[in-house]
Design a protein around this motif. Structure first.
Motif, mmCIF file in Angstrom:
data_model
loop_
_atom_site.group_PDB
_atom_site.id
_atom_site.type_symbol
_atom_site.label_atom_id
_atom_site.label_comp_id
_atom_site.label_asym_id
_atom_site.label_seq_id
_atom_site.Cartn_x
_atom_site.Cartn_y
_atom_site.Cartn_z
ATOM 1 N N ALA A 72 -1.104 5.755 -7.905
ATOM 2 C CA ALA A 72 -1.695 7.042 -8.252
ATOM 3 C C ALA A 72 -3.214 7.010 -8.176
ATOM 4 O O ALA A 72 -3.861 8.043 -8.322
ATOM 5 C CB ALA A 72 -1.249 7.459 -9.656
ATOM 6 N N LEU A 73 -3.783 5.820 -7.962
ATOM 7 C CA LEU A 73 -5.232 5.678 -7.880
ATOM 8 C C LEU A 73 -5.655 5.546 -6.420
ATOM 9 O O LEU A 73 -4.836 5.258 -5.544
ATOM 10 C CB LEU A 73 -5.688 4.445 -8.675
ATOM 11 N N PRO A 74 -6.942 5.716 -6.115
ATOM 12 C CA PRO A 74 -7.404 5.617 -4.727
ATOM 13 C C PRO A 74 -7.158 4.228 -4.155
ATOM 14 O O PRO A 74 -7.136 3.230 -4.892
ATOM 15 C CB PRO A 74 -8.908 5.911 -4.836
ATOM 16 N N PRO A 75 -6.982 4.102 -2.823
ATOM 17 C CA PRO A 75 -6.861 2.779 -2.208
ATOM 18 C C PRO A 75 -8.086 1.923 -2.530
ATOM 19 O O PRO A 75 -9.211 2.417 -2.535
ATOM 20 C CB PRO A 75 -6.774 3.087 -0.716
ATOM 21 N N GLY A 76 -7.858 0.661 -2.815
ATOM 22 C CA GLY A 76 -8.966 -0.218 -3.133
ATOM 23 C C GLY A 76 -9.447 -0.119 -4.562
ATOM 24 O O GLY A 76 -10.425 -0.784 -4.936
ATOM 25 N N ALA A 77 -8.789 0.691 -5.412
ATOM 26 C CA ALA A 77 -9.195 0.793 -6.814
ATOM 27 C C ALA A 77 -8.941 -0.530 -7.538
ATOM 28 O O ALA A 77 -8.045 -1.305 -7.175
ATOM 29 C CB ALA A 77 -8.427 1.914 -7.496
ATOM 30 N N ILE A 78 -9.753 -0.769 -8.535
ATOM 31 C CA ILE A 78 -9.610 -1.961 -9.376
ATOM 32 C C ILE A 78 -9.298 -1.470 -10.793
ATOM 33 O O ILE A 78 -10.099 -0.766 -11.403
ATOM 34 C CB ILE A 78 -10.902 -2.796 -9.389
ATOM 35 N N THR A 88 -4.840 -7.568 -17.400
ATOM 36 C CA THR A 88 -4.518 -7.566 -15.976
ATOM 37 C C THR A 88 -5.638 -6.887 -15.201
ATOM 38 O O THR A 88 -6.209 -5.884 -15.650
ATOM 39 C CB THR A 88 -3.192 -6.840 -15.689
ATOM 40 N N VAL A 89 -5.956 -7.475 -14.068
ATOM 41 C CA VAL A 89 -6.869 -6.875 -13.104
ATOM 42 C C VAL A 89 -6.075 -6.671 -11.828
ATOM 43 O O VAL A 89 -5.639 -7.637 -11.197
ATOM 44 C CB VAL A 89 -8.094 -7.768 -12.836
ATOM 45 N N SER A 90 -5.842 -5.425 -11.469
ATOM 46 C CA SER A 90 -5.059 -5.089 -10.281
ATOM 47 C C SER A 90 -5.993 -4.590 -9.190
ATOM 48 O O SER A 90 -6.874 -3.749 -9.445
ATOM 49 C CB SER A 90 -4.012 -4.019 -10.611
ATOM 50 N N TYR A 91 -5.765 -5.093 -7.979
ATOM 51 C CA TYR A 91 -6.660 -4.795 -6.861
ATOM 52 C C TYR A 91 -5.959 -3.868 -5.880
ATOM 53 O O TYR A 91 -5.305 -4.296 -4.948
ATOM 54 C CB TYR A 91 -7.067 -6.096 -6.176
ATOM 55 N N GLY A 92 -6.085 -2.581 -6.137
ATOM 56 C CA GLY A 92 -5.626 -1.560 -5.204
ATOM 57 C C GLY A 92 -4.152 -1.626 -4.877
ATOM 58 O O GLY A 92 -3.378 -2.379 -5.455
ATOM 59 N N LYS A 93 -3.785 -0.789 -3.911
ATOM 60 C CA LYS A 93 -2.398 -0.748 -3.462
ATOM 61 C C LYS A 93 -2.333 -1.228 -2.028
ATOM 62 O O LYS A 93 -3.285 -1.115 -1.258
ATOM 63 C CB LYS A 93 -1.842 0.680 -3.552
ATOM 64 N N ALA A 94 -1.243 -1.831 -1.688
ATOM 65 C CA ALA A 94 -1.072 -2.305 -0.322
ATOM 66 C C ALA A 94 -1.165 -1.128 0.646
ATOM 67 O O ALA A 94 -0.790 -0.002 0.325
ATOM 68 C CB ALA A 94 0.274 -3.015 -0.174
ATOM 69 N N GLY A 95 -1.702 -1.407 1.834
ATOM 70 C CA GLY A 95 -1.787 -0.349 2.831
ATOM 71 C C GLY A 95 -3.113 0.354 2.862
ATOM 72 O O GLY A 95 -3.241 1.444 3.409
#
Length: 754
Positions: free
Chosen positions: A716-722, A455-462
């Motif tokens: 728990a990771l910074p916004p925009g983290a991959i 899985t490649v997740s692209y940050g959190k909404a907001g």
């Protein structure tokens, strides 16, 4: 003696039409109990008749009695008529037999794949369980590849008799039996309970068996052809009288027409002779048990974990799991020879361990994937309606019921075959009832497959507005196997243009924060090349491998497919580089950190470099390097295709690679990772601005751990983290056995024949 049987259907054999013998089992009646099984046996003997085929054994309907001792044994035993392999590899099959687990769970697979050759110590074997129960344990193996030091499966034996890696071929039944006879006789003469495992591998040989049995079956197998040829009739007569010389002469005569019916009959006759040769020593084993008063009250199981190939199949379009490979002899004599029965229900070798667990009261019911056979025998309760099997590489899988088998096929997804005929089936020709059967088999196969998922997740909404409108392009390519498609979820705007099945590569666009692409591979432990590109900003500083920032890891870069020029320094020259990879001639490449023209690294700095190759090599393809004495080079545990080198700048190491392989590299200077844009490769950056290409290995101790460990959620990771994660049942790096030179030489000697 009249023997009870499960169900009223007459025994027709276990063979496909055209394979010699009867047809496959179809609709069995409701099983009937055959009686209570005695507990408390003090002698348990397990005989693995390697590569024995049911279509060449009289207890399963073969016209020639190749194994008279086994035939008499079967008459007072439970004969399982529809036993099917759980895995088709030799080492993997034995591991499954001893653990009651499928190969993808215990991790033993093909000898040719890194880290799949040995059973991890955390898995408990039958020998260990019997020894814990007070039994004296004796083991015998006939193949060097099953060596206890290398294979690991012989854990738990007080005495183990085995060939060395320097032996050129498998030991014969004669050599094996008499090498263990004295130890076995001493154990049987004692007052201790005894568990003995004996493995005979003669049926794997394509040569004539020693002695008279080597030519015993030439006449009956070749009779239809000898009647039409005086030359062949004379050669068969000479081979029958003098097998040692005559079989060779006959082989030369028929070898001119390899693949002909006469040649196939000749090979079948040699195979029958090998079965007969093993049967002689089965008879001596049974006699030894009688001499010591152990036979009548013992549990004795004779079975195989895979069938054997007599001649290569002519067709390339048939099933990948043909009957000669997956149909197994499985015969168990219980104390007193009671009950004796013929059982048409589906069973597998992985069912033996849980059966022993129930018989001997082991507290281990939840540790097996097989099913105890006692409910089937004592109350008529079937243990399964579907049997599952996989190949040694854990890339292809199959599900069986009484009428059909459905194979996983990465190109056409699944293929359906009728078990009675072996013919490929079109679903449009099936009845609604059969379509429902096939659907159940497909569903079981899907649950069993456990494909690798990334899985490649692209940050959190907001996140910020700039982050939210910057799409993340994700591309991937598996080193082997296939990509089984992908799925994009979440985000404000998602472009789900992704690859389907039948290719090793794919791509997806994550258009908004909070989106994720899930990538499925065709098998477990697939190395993958992943490219992440974001035009709005650099991506490396935002990548997390599980919960570990990429800048703090040794996950290697791969060169980008995008050919960007090396940046200039603003004064007409090249910008300084942190590391440089240049062609040194032939297959050698220089990897340099500091020193040379254009280097931006001063002397005396601590350097750590991870070097590997993509696609990874097979088990015997060692990464070749040259380095000075001042550089410390360490292999990554369990691997021969990756090293970590440490030294101080200026630092130079040479690596050898073939043109089709790419160099995977991670460089740390004074503990800080060097950006891919600062690594020069053939005059261009490893990755251009806004792009990062990574090699995610199947397993690499200290490198891939973060991919498999529980990781923090995206919030728990910074916004925009991959975030990169792997999901699945991969074997932990700690379970991968180290490889040494002797083992590598042996694998080269095998040349893929396992």
């Amino acid at each position: 003696m009249t023997r009870p049987r499960l169900g009223s259907r007459l025994f027709l054999g276990l063979l496909f039409t055209g394979c010699g013998g009867g047809s496959a089992p179809q609709e069995p009646a409701q099983p009937e109990p055959v009686g209570t099984i005695a507990r408390g046996a003090r002698t348990v003997v397990l005989v693995l008749f390697d590569s024995a085929r049911t279509d060449h054994l009289a207890p399963y309907g073969y016209a020639l009695d190749t194994t008279p001792n086994l035939t008499r044994f079967a008459a007072e035993s439970v004969v399982f008529e529809d036993a099917l392999a759980a895995v088709t590899g030799t080492n993997a099959g034995l591991a499954s037999l001893f653990t009651g687990l499928h190969a993808q769970t215990h991790g033993v697979g093909s000898l040719r794949d890194l880290g799949q050759h040995a059973l991890a110590a955390r898995h408990v074997t039958l020998a260990e369980r019997f020894r814990e129960g007070g039994f004296r344990t004796i083991g015998l193996v006939s193949l060097p590849q099953l060596s206890s030091r290398l294979f690991g499966l012989m854990q738990g034996f007080d005495t183990i008799v085995q060939p060395g890696l320097n032996e050129d071929e498998a030991r014969t039944a004669f050599q094996s039996f008499f090498s263990v006879k004295q130890d076995l006789a001493l154990a049987l003469a004692s007052d201790e309970p005894v568990f003995a495992f004996l493995h005979f591998a003669d049926a794997r040989s394509h040569d004539a068996a020693p002695g008279a049995v080597g030519g015993q079956f030439l006449a009956p197998n070749l009779a239809p052809f000898a009647e039409q040829s005086d030359l062949l009739r004379g050669a068969v007569a000479r081979a029958t009288e003098d097998p040692e010389a005559g079989v060779v002469e006959l082989g030369r005569l028929l070898g001119r027409g390899r693949g002909s019916p006469e040649w196939e009959a000749y090979r079948a006759a040699l195979y029958d002779g090998q079965l007969a040769f093993v049967d002689e020593y089965l008879g001596l084993l049974f006699e030894l048990l009688r001499e010591h008063g152990r036979y009548d009250d013992a549990i004795i199981a004779v079975l195989a974990t895979q069938g054997g190939m007599i001649t290569p199949p002519k067709a390339t379009t048939g099933p990948a799991f043909p009957p000669w490979l997956v149909r197994l002899p499985f015969i168990v004599r219980l104390p007193g020879g009671v009950p004796a029965a013929r059982v048409p229900a589906l069973v597998q070798p992985i069912d033996l361990a849980p059966t022993f667990a129930e018989l001997f009261g082991w507290d281990a019911a939840d540790e097996f994937e097989g099913q105890s056979l006692l409910p089937l025998l004592e109350s008529g309760t079937p243990v399964r309606s579907i049997a599952l099997c996989e190949d040694a590489g854990m890339e292809r899988r199959v599900a069986f019921d009484e009428r059909f088998h459905v194979e996983q096929n990465s190109i056409s997804e699944t293929s359906v075959y009728a078990r009675e005929t072996g013919w490929l089936q079109r679903e449009s020709d099936l009845s609604p009832e059969d379509v429902a059967r096939v659907t159940r088999l497909r569903e079981a196969l899907t649950r069993f497959a456990r494909p690798e998922e990334w899985t490649v997740s692209y940050g959190k909404a907001g996140g910020t507005a700039n982050d939210a409108i910057a799409p993340l392009e994700v591309k991937w390519r598996f080193a082997r196997g296939l990509s089984l498609g992908s799925r994009v979820d979440g985000g404000d705007s998602v472009d789900s243009s992704t690859s389907g099945a039948s290719t090793p590569a794919g791509h997806a666009s994550l258009m908004g924060l909070g989106s994720t692409v899930t990538i499925r591979g065709s098998r477990r432990d697939l190395p993958v090349k992943v490219t992440l590109a974001n035009e709005r900003r650099g991506v490396e500083a935002h990548i997390f491998v599980g919960g570990t920032a990429l800048v703090d890891s040794l996950m290697p870069y791969l060169p980008s497919d995008t050919h960007a020029p090396w940046p200039d320094d603003g004064e007409g020259g090249d910008a300084p580089w942190g590391a440089d990879i240049e062609h040194h001639g032939s297959s050698w490449w220089n990897v340099r950190v500091g020193g040379g023209d254009g280097g931006g690294v001063g002397p005396g700095r601590e350097v750590t470099v991870l070097l590997t190759l993509f696609p990874p090599g097979k088990i015997d393809e060692r990464l070749e390097i040259m380095a000075g004495a001042e550089i410390e080079v360490q292999a990554i545990p369990g691997r021969v295709d990756a090293v970590i080198a440490r030294g101080v700048s200026p630092f130079l190491i040479q690596i050898k690679k073939t043109p089709r392989r790419e160099i995977g590299i991670a460089v740390h200077l004074d503990g800080k990772r060097v950006d891919a844009r600062a690594i020069r490769y053939r005059g261009r950056p490893y990755s251009p601005i806004g792009e990062c290409t990574l090699y995610l290995p199947d397993w690499m101790a200290g490198v891939t751990d973060a991919l498999d460990l529980p990781a923090p959620e995206m919030r728990a990771l910074p916004p925009g983290a991959i975030q990169l994660l792997r999901r699945g049942t991969g074997v932990p790096p700690a379970d991968r056995a180290p490889l040494d030179e002797e083992w590598l030489r042996f694998v080269r000697f095998l040349q893929g024949s396992e």
